[in-house]
Scaffold this motif. Structure first.
Motif, PDB file in Angstrom:
ATOM      1  N   ARG A 181      -6.656  -4.682  -3.121  1.00 56.12           N
ATOM      2  CA  ARG A 181      -5.827  -3.371  -3.913  1.00 56.12           C
ATOM      3  C   ARG A 181      -6.294  -2.066  -3.374  1.00 56.12           C
ATOM      4  O   ARG A 181      -5.368  -1.021  -3.863  1.00 56.12           O
ATOM      5  N   ARG A 182      -7.493  -1.956  -3.036  1.00 52.86           N
ATOM      6  CA  ARG A 182      -7.995  -0.650  -2.822  1.00 52.86           C
ATOM      7  C   ARG A 182      -7.576   0.001  -1.706  1.00 52.86           C
ATOM      8  O   ARG A 182      -6.945  -0.270  -0.676  1.00 52.86           O
TER       9      ARG A 182
ATOM     10  N   TYR B  90      -9.690  -7.254  -5.826  1.00 43.93           N
ATOM     11  CA  TYR B  90      -9.741  -6.035  -6.152  1.00 43.93           C
ATOM     12  C   TYR B  90     -10.066  -5.255  -4.753  1.00 43.93           C
ATOM     13  O   TYR B  90      -9.710  -4.108  -4.729  1.00 43.93           O
ATOM     14  N   LEU B  91     -10.663  -5.747  -3.809  1.00 42.61           N
ATOM     15  CA  LEU B  91     -10.733  -5.088  -2.497  1.00 42.61           C
ATOM     16  C   LEU B  91      -9.546  -5.122  -1.868  1.00 42.61           C
ATOM     17  O   LEU B  91      -9.122  -4.133  -1.124  1.00 42.61           O
TER      18      LEU B  91
END
Length: 60
Positions: A59-60, A56-57
């Motif tokens: 892809r941010r 998740y981090l």
């Protein structure tokens, strides 16, 4: 190649381990997993959660 890695490799690994256990019996280290199964589940859940947060981090 990705198809083999995603599907073929785990299937071959599972079949290989199954055949190994059928011929030689279940090794002692696998029997010890049965005693510590809650630890294995907890480590697996933490590993999956950590991997999800990292993805998740990233892809941010």
């Amino acid at each position: 190649m990705e198809f083999f890695i995603a599907l073929g490799f785990p299937i071959i690994l599972l079949v290989g381990i199954t055949l190994l256990f059928m011929t030689d019996g279940v090794p002692i280290w696998v029997q010890n997993f049965n005693r510590n199964s809650s630890n294995i589940w907890n480590i697996g859940i933490v590993a999956m959660s950590t991997t999800t947060v990292i993805i998740y981090l990233a892809r941010r």
